[in-house]
Design an enzyme around this catalytic site. Structure first.
Site, short mmCIF file in Angstrom:
data_model
loop_
_atom_site.label_atom_id
_atom_site.label_comp_id
_atom_site.label_asym_id
_atom_site.label_seq_id
_atom_site.Cartn_x
_atom_site.Cartn_y
_atom_site.Cartn_z
N GLY A 24 0.70 -9.46 10.36
CA GLY A 24 1.15 -8.76 11.57
C GLY A 24 1.00 -9.64 12.79
O GLY A 24 1.90 -9.72 13.64
N ASP A 60 -8.01 -11.59 3.19
CA ASP A 60 -7.27 -10.87 2.14
C ASP A 60 -6.45 -11.77 1.19
O ASP A 60 -6.05 -11.33 0.12
CB ASP A 60 -6.34 -9.83 2.76
CG ASP A 60 -7.08 -8.79 3.59
OD1 ASP A 60 -8.29 -8.61 3.34
OD2 ASP A 60 -6.46 -8.19 4.48
N ALA A 119 -17.54 -8.31 -14.31
CA ALA A 119 -17.31 -6.86 -14.31
C ALA A 119 -16.73 -6.38 -15.64
O ALA A 119 -15.95 -7.10 -16.29
CB ALA A 119 -16.35 -6.50 -13.18
O1 F6P Z 1 -7.42 -7.73 6.90
C1 F6P Z 1 -8.80 -7.95 6.81
C2 F6P Z 1 -9.53 -6.66 6.58
O2 F6P Z 1 -10.91 -6.96 6.47
C3 F6P Z 1 -9.07 -5.86 5.35
O3 F6P Z 1 -9.57 -6.38 4.14
C4 F6P Z 1 -9.55 -4.49 5.69
O4 F6P Z 1 -8.75 -3.51 5.09
C5 F6P Z 1 -9.41 -4.43 7.18
O5 F6P Z 1 -9.36 -5.77 7.65
C6 F6P Z 1 -10.50 -3.69 7.89
O6 F6P Z 1 -10.21 -3.65 9.24
P1 F6P Z 1 -11.23 -3.15 10.36
O7 F6P Z 1 -12.23 -4.24 10.60
O8 F6P Z 1 -10.36 -2.90 11.54
O9 F6P Z 1 -11.89 -1.92 9.83
#
Ligand code: F6P
Length: 324
Positions: free
Chosen positions: A104, A127, A186
């Site tokens: 984004g 990610d 796992a």
């Molecule tokens: O994109 C990175 C990330 O850590 C994702 O793995 C997770 O879904 C999201 O950001 C969490 O975002 P925030 O810190 O805004 O809760």
């Protein structure tokens, strides 16, 4: 170019600071001024800027988070928001911009490039979900943390003959869960890219491992799957009810975004930051810095963003073959 800016946007990632450091040191080596934008696009629209000198980045290579802070902005994605940001750049003599972040955030760099400000996008997300790159800065550190945390959970799980159900981050991608699950040994791994059935892919696997003599179990769930199982707490209850194995759930959460960046994240961040500045020095914008097979190149941002990343299914199959 005589003056460029850099910002970090979206969820912070280990490796952002080494990237910023590399941008500043590369630019300074070529007599280019660097302006740091605080709080991503929010700070760009508000003009929250500060000059970055060598002394500002001299001791950040080993620090996670981002010295420029980060934010997510809805306003920036409107025409009015982008015009505000462009006006700030004009007023401050900013001729080019490096954006460090995830998908984004990097699309914002495309929008600004199309409106006349040369921008370069550089990955920064735990990610590992950016289509044009087989690696994103931050992923290795987050993965190492995940394995370390699951190992600790396994220590107590093993002592009590329990089942640990662990949710890891990754948004809609399963890279952290799959590789973390393999490294942590796992019994079952649930990821968004592979359809699953809890009965067959979790309960039956635990029963089969139990029949082979195993008395503790680890189940790794990608956050992108947690709704499908209701929650990891609900999954733990179901496992306990159906297998008779006492179960506990843990959501690893934001611990996964901290910790000193690993060697890989420091080196990749440094290489990418350096490459981005060299692009801007040639007046080249609207590009994404790409890494594939450890080679760095660049690509049109829109083209880069249209590439869908597909998780290697054979790695999942391997994980299932070697897990118990
Ligand atoms: O994109 C990175 C990330 O850590 C994702 O793995 C997770 O879904 C999201 O950001 C969490 O975002 P925030 O810190 O805004 O809760």
């Amino acid at each position: 170019m005589k003056r460029i800016a850099v910002l970090t946007s979206g969820g912070d990632a280990p490796g952002m600071n080494p990237t910023i450091r590399s941008i500043v040191l590369t630019a300074k080596a070529h007599d280019i001024e660097v302006i740091g934008v605080n709080r991503g696009y929010v700070g760009l629209m508000e003009g929250d800027l500060r000059p970055l000198d060598v002394s500002d980045v001299a001791d950040i290579v080993d620090r996670s988070g981002t010295i420029l802070y980060s934010a997510r902005s809805h306003e920036f994605h409107t025409e009015a928001g982008m015009q505000k940001a462009l006006a700030v750049c004009r007023e401050n003599g900013i001729e080019g911009l490096v954006v460090i972040g995830g998908n984004g955030s990097i699309m914002g760099a495309k929008d600004l490039s199309e409106r006349g400000l040369p921008c370069v996008g550089v990955t920064g997300t735990i990610d590992n979900d950016i289509g044009c790159c087989d690696y994103t800065t931050g992923y290795d550190t987050a993965l190492s943390t995940i394995v370390d945390m699951i190992d600790r959970i396994t220590d107590t799980t093993r002592s009590h003959w329990r089942c640990a159900v662990v949710e890891v981050m990754g948004r809609d991608a399963g890279y952290l869960a799959l590789n973390g699950g393999i490294a942590a040994g796992a019994t079952a791994i649930l990821i968004p890219e592979v359809p699953f059935d809890v009965e067959k892919d979790v309960i039956d696997r635990i029963k089969a491992a139990k029949a082979k003599g195993k008395n503790y179990f680890v189940v790794v769930v990608a956050e992108g799957c947690s709704k499908q199982v209701e929650s990891v707490q609900a999954l733990a209850k179901r496992i306990e009810a159906e297998t008779g194995v006492e179960s506990r759930a843990t959501v690893l959460g934001h611990v996964q975004r901290g910790g000193s960046p690993t060697l890989k994240d420091r080196v990749v961040g440094t290489r990418m930051g350096n490459y981005a500045v060299h692009l801007l020095m040639q007046g080249i914008g609207n590009r994404m810095v790409v890494i594939q097979n450890d080679e760095i190149s660049d690509m049109d941002i829109l083209e880069a963003n249209s590439i869908t990343k597909t998780l290697d299914r054979s790695l999942y199959d391997l994980a299932m073959e070697v897990s118990i």
